[in-house]
Scaffold this motif. Sequence first.
Motif, PDB file in Angstrom:
ATOM      1  N   PRO A 159       0.825  -1.209   0.000  1.00 47.28           N
ATOM      2  CA  PRO A 159       0.000   0.000   0.000  1.00 47.28           C
ATOM      3  C   PRO A 159       0.860   1.261   0.000  1.00 47.28           C
ATOM      4  O   PRO A 159       2.051   1.206   0.328  1.00 47.28           O
ATOM      5  CB  PRO A 159      -0.806  -0.129   1.301  1.00 47.28           C
ATOM      6  N   PRO A 160       0.268   2.405  -0.351  1.00 50.66           N
ATOM      7  CA  PRO A 160       1.025   3.659  -0.327  1.00 50.66           C
ATOM      8  C   PRO A 160       1.569   3.943   1.070  1.00 50.66           C
ATOM      9  O   PRO A 160       0.901   3.674   2.079  1.00 50.66           O
ATOM     10  CB  PRO A 160      -0.015   4.707  -0.741  1.00 50.66           C
ATOM     11  N   GLN A 161       2.774   4.473   1.120  1.00 52.40           N
ATOM     12  CA  GLN A 161       3.384   4.777   2.407  1.00 52.40           C
ATOM     13  C   GLN A 161       2.649   5.924   3.083  1.00 52.40           C
ATOM     14  O   GLN A 161       2.243   6.889   2.438  1.00 52.40           O
ATOM     15  CB  GLN A 161       4.855   5.147   2.216  1.00 52.40           C
ATOM     16  N   GLY A 162       2.458   5.796   4.382  1.00 47.28           N
ATOM     17  CA  GLY A 162       1.774   6.833   5.146  1.00 47.28           C
ATOM     18  C   GLY A 162       2.034   6.665   6.621  1.00 47.28           C
ATOM     19  O   GLY A 162       3.007   6.023   7.024  1.00 47.28           O
ATOM     20  N   GLY A 165      -2.543   6.647   3.620  1.00 48.18           N
ATOM     21  CA  GLY A 165      -1.264   5.936   3.571  1.00 48.18           C
ATOM     22  C   GLY A 165      -1.024   5.098   4.807  1.00 48.18           C
ATOM     23  O   GLY A 165      -1.458   5.441   5.915  1.00 48.18           O
ATOM     24  N   VAL A 166      -0.314   3.990   4.632  1.00 44.38           N
ATOM     25  CA  VAL A 166      -0.112   3.005   5.695  1.00 44.38           C
ATOM     26  C   VAL A 166       1.358   2.958   6.092  1.00 44.38           C
ATOM     27  O   VAL A 166       2.247   2.975   5.230  1.00 44.38           O
ATOM     28  CB  VAL A 166      -0.574   1.610   5.217  1.00 44.38           C
ATOM     29  N   SER A 167       1.625   2.904   7.404  1.00 44.33           N
ATOM     30  CA  SER A 167       2.998   2.701   7.882  1.00 44.33           C
ATOM     31  C   SER A 167       3.288   1.217   8.014  1.00 44.33           C
ATOM     32  O   SER A 167       4.329   0.726   7.563  1.00 44.33           O
ATOM     33  CB  SER A 167       3.218   3.416   9.217  1.00 44.33           C
ATOM     34  N   SER A 168       2.355   0.478   8.627  1.00 43.46           N
ATOM     35  CA  SER A 168       2.519  -0.975   8.764  1.00 43.46           C
ATOM     36  C   SER A 168       1.164  -1.617   8.976  1.00 43.46           C
ATOM     37  O   SER A 168       0.191  -0.952   9.347  1.00 43.46           O
ATOM     38  CB  SER A 168       3.474  -1.326   9.916  1.00 43.46           C
ATOM     39  N   PRO A 189       8.083   6.103  15.252  1.00 46.49           N
ATOM     40  CA  PRO A 189       8.042   7.431  14.634  1.00 46.49           C
ATOM     41  C   PRO A 189       7.311   7.455  13.296  1.00 46.49           C
ATOM     42  O   PRO A 189       6.857   8.516  12.859  1.00 46.49           O
ATOM     43  CB  PRO A 189       9.526   7.786  14.460  1.00 46.49           C
ATOM     44  N   ALA A 190       7.166   6.291  12.635  1.00 49.25           N
ATOM     45  CA  ALA A 190       6.480   6.244  11.340  1.00 49.25           C
ATOM     46  C   ALA A 190       4.969   6.203  11.492  1.00 49.25           C
ATOM     47  O   ALA A 190       4.243   6.366  10.507  1.00 49.25           O
ATOM     48  CB  ALA A 190       6.952   5.030  10.546  1.00 49.25           C
ATOM     49  N   THR A 191       4.469   5.990  12.710  1.00 54.14           N
ATOM     50  CA  THR A 191       3.027   5.822  12.938  1.00 54.14           C
ATOM     51  C   THR A 191       2.472   7.002  13.712  1.00 54.14           C
ATOM     52  O   THR A 191       2.959   7.333  14.786  1.00 54.14           O
ATOM     53  CB  THR A 191       2.756   4.519  13.718  1.00 54.14           C
ATOM     54  N   GLU A 192       1.433   7.629  13.145  1.00 53.50           N
ATOM     55  CA  GLU A 192       0.765   8.750  13.814  1.00 53.50           C
ATOM     56  C   GLU A 192      -0.680   8.431  14.176  1.00 53.50           C
ATOM     57  O   GLU A 192      -1.313   9.177  14.912  1.00 53.50           O
ATOM     58  CB  GLU A 192       0.802   9.994  12.914  1.00 53.50           C
ATOM     59  N   MET A 193      -1.220   7.335  13.659  1.00 55.36           N
ATOM     60  CA  MET A 193      -2.599   6.944  13.922  1.00 55.36           C
ATOM     61  C   MET A 193      -2.688   5.430  13.853  1.00 55.36           C
ATOM     62  O   MET A 193      -1.964   4.806  13.067  1.00 55.36           O
ATOM     63  CB  MET A 193      -3.528   7.572  12.878  1.00 55.36           C
ATOM     64  N   ALA A 217      -9.492   9.619   7.330  1.00 51.51           N
ATOM     65  CA  ALA A 217      -9.136  10.584   6.285  1.00 51.51           C
ATOM     66  C   ALA A 217      -9.062  11.995   6.855  1.00 51.51           C
ATOM     67  O   ALA A 217      -8.172  12.780   6.501  1.00 51.51           O
ATOM     68  CB  ALA A 217     -10.161  10.523   5.155  1.00 51.51           C
ATOM     69  N   LEU A 218      -9.979  12.332   7.744  1.00 48.74           N
ATOM     70  CA  LEU A 218      -9.974  13.662   8.356  1.00 48.74           C
ATOM     71  C   LEU A 218      -8.798  13.821   9.319  1.00 48.74           C
ATOM     72  O   LEU A 218      -8.082  14.831   9.297  1.00 48.74           O
ATOM     73  CB  LEU A 218     -11.298  13.890   9.085  1.00 48.74           C
ATOM     74  N   LEU A 219      -8.569  12.815  10.166  1.00 52.29           N
ATOM     75  CA  LEU A 219      -7.481  12.896  11.133  1.00 52.29           C
ATOM     76  C   LEU A 219      -6.108  12.961  10.460  1.00 52.29           C
ATOM     77  O   LEU A 219      -5.189  13.598  10.973  1.00 52.29           O
ATOM     78  CB  LEU A 219      -7.530  11.686  12.072  1.00 52.29           C
ATOM     79  N   SER A 220      -5.977  12.274   9.332  1.00 49.34           N
ATOM     80  CA  SER A 220      -4.668  12.218   8.675  1.00 49.34           C
ATOM     81  C   SER A 220      -4.371  13.448   7.829  1.00 49.34           C
ATOM     82  O   SER A 220      -3.242  13.613   7.356  1.00 49.34           O
ATOM     83  CB  SER A 220      -4.576  10.965   7.795  1.00 49.34           C
TER      84      SER A 220
END
Length: 783
Positions: free
Chosen positions: A333-336, A361-364, A387-391, A469-472
């Motif tokens: 998936p797209p990185q996020g 986008g997905v981190s893991s 650090p790659a994950t915000e949600m 989608a809103l939070l990101s």
Amino acid sequence: MARIILRDGRVADLREARPTETDREMLRELFRNASPDALYHRFFHMVKEVDDAEIDRMLSAGGRGKALVCVSQNQILGIGHYIMVSDTTAEVAFFVDERIQGRGLGTLLLEHLAEQAWRRGVLQFEAYVLSENQPMLRVFQDSGYEIHEQQDSGVIHLVLPLQQTERIHALAGAREKLATAASLRAFFEPSVVAIIGASRDSHRLGHLLLQHVLNASFTGVVYPVNPSARAILGVKAYPSVKDIPDPVDLAVIVVPRDLVSQVVMDCIEAHVRAVLITSAGFSDQDEAGAELEQSITQMLRHEGIRLVGPNSLGIINTSNEVRMNASFSPTLPPQGTVAIASQSGALGIAILDYASRMGVGVSSFVSTGNKADVSSNDLLQYWEDDPATEMILLYLESFGNPRKFTRIARRITQHKPILVVKSARSADAVLSPEMASQHFGDDNIVKALFQQTGIIRADTLQELFDVAALLSSMPLPAGKRVQVIANASGAAVITVDALKAGGMHLAHPPIDLGFTALAPRYYDEVHAALKDPHVDAIIVLFIPVGISEAAGVSAAIRDAVMDVGLVKPIVANFLMTGPGPIDYIRGESFRIPVYPFPELAVRALVQVSHYAAYRRQPLGHLPDLDRVHMTQARALARAWQTNAPIWIGSQKTFELLALAGLESSLSSFDRQSAILKLSLSCHIDSLFGPVLTVRTATSQMAHSRLIPLTDRDAMALAHGIVKEDNVKILADVVEKLTDLFLRVSRLIDDVPEIMELTIPHVMVNHYEHAIEDANTCLEPRAM
């Protein structure tokens, strides 16, 4: 038996010591490998060999206490025990293998012994430590317990009250988080991956999984394992994981169920660090499969190897340093910045696909499968400091350890949102034998758990991604005041109704732009709302009157944001041609989510607003309460226990309540002054632990909260009760209710002998609360 994780990520079993020859020999071996200094520090004199009598005494705690051993790979890594020296005091001692000192085992032994001792009525530990034994002194100092010490002739006498405090829980949580994250690193950051069951047949799952790893441009080394193939997809294959020339970090097992046990044995012999099993047919199928799953889990746990699955559909890490798609998702998936865990594998793959289509986008990603070892709690602790994950997005069908889930989630939601779709709200929704064997609990309690932890609960997967989608893409709103900007009054009316139903407020009357000069007017109104200090969020509604108009309006909104800055959240609804995924108005450094219907935009904004309000509140804590004497309350409860559960009646219950600072005051209470009447009850839920339930006399709607309540939990519950009963929200009434809830919570939390407490009649006025009657059920006396 409990699984523990050391500071370096090593996994071991912590269990009660047994006076068997096996444990005796393992303990002898522990002491044989010990240095003279280590033995001197433990026994206070020079010891050449620990005799069998002393070993038996340690294993049985002298018959007057409890002994725990930490075992890994047929070795005792450490032993701890406490021995009662009075009715409420026990002496505690430890011995840890010098080769693993400094990895937190001594602290873990103390932690588990203290918990068991406190549950059995021990109020304090004492210990004697040589002043030169700094490692052991650090174990006690790092535990979080208040320590009183005296020194005499080189020996330090320590006394540790075992009362559980926030500091103890916080330190234990921090230790567990770091250790758990270390134990999962091999899943997310492997250098060497083995695909066991890789196949040359393009229709086999083992072929697809290897292909997915290769297609994602994995930055490490991947080895196919197949005894019948020389190479697969151009990559040299090996007959067994034991034949791979490099140390394997992660083994992905894609073989039929009946072959898994042997493959796991091969992984153990090859010293693989982590195992992922995709194979199904275990606890997800039948009792025989459940027994096989338990056997495999024990084999791996015995060797300190962590397991994801069985019945998992894989793991993904989109980081440029890893780029691993060890899953059945056809594409990376797209990185996020969104981490996703799904208990359902097939649904998890669908979630990934939907995330890509929604532009999230997905981190893991992890498909947890049957959760035989690695659980959602473990993953939360890994992602907490990632650090790659915000949600974090979770799809849950059941809880493993909800009390731990609560503690972990409280920490994380202060800086990272957690979104959950919790299915199986009732037993009627259960489909699999694995799920049917679990307790799902009361959905009111699940709701309370989410409320108390700040988790955003979505009812559907669409709502989950609408909110994500809103939070990101947007900042959190500073309040609940919303400006509605529209070019059609009908859409505005629908939006305003939905906002009010969600507890939001209008900053100003909705702005109706009509159908002329739309783009410039949208620019002006969005620009003004962004600069208006009385507006916390903006909803833009647009019904197109021509194909070109949509592009012009989008550009106008984008330009307004670029000129002012993204200082508050904006959501949009463009009523185009039918439902579809979220689109975005994209700027250079921002994107505004555009929802297909106004209700969806409002629902996402309401959810995010509630989360933002949770974040704005001070972090809850367990406050100090005056007139509380829990040591005396517990002594009374233990004195009243019998060999069976017993209801002790109102008089004795009032004695316990008085020691929690809750006097009846019924004789002096003016019944005519009562503003609110309610009932309270507490019980021990088999899954969630102690639960407080409150009902008002008028509505009888149940308000449940998990104990212990923080001051924030109690105040929020008080506000909810007052609001539901249509009582004017007066500060003094809320204060009285908050105090009542906190004291009941404290009594239940500090006196674990209480199984159930009922207070059917409570009256509250501006000045006090009066308890009319009460009863308590005590658990049987521990044998």
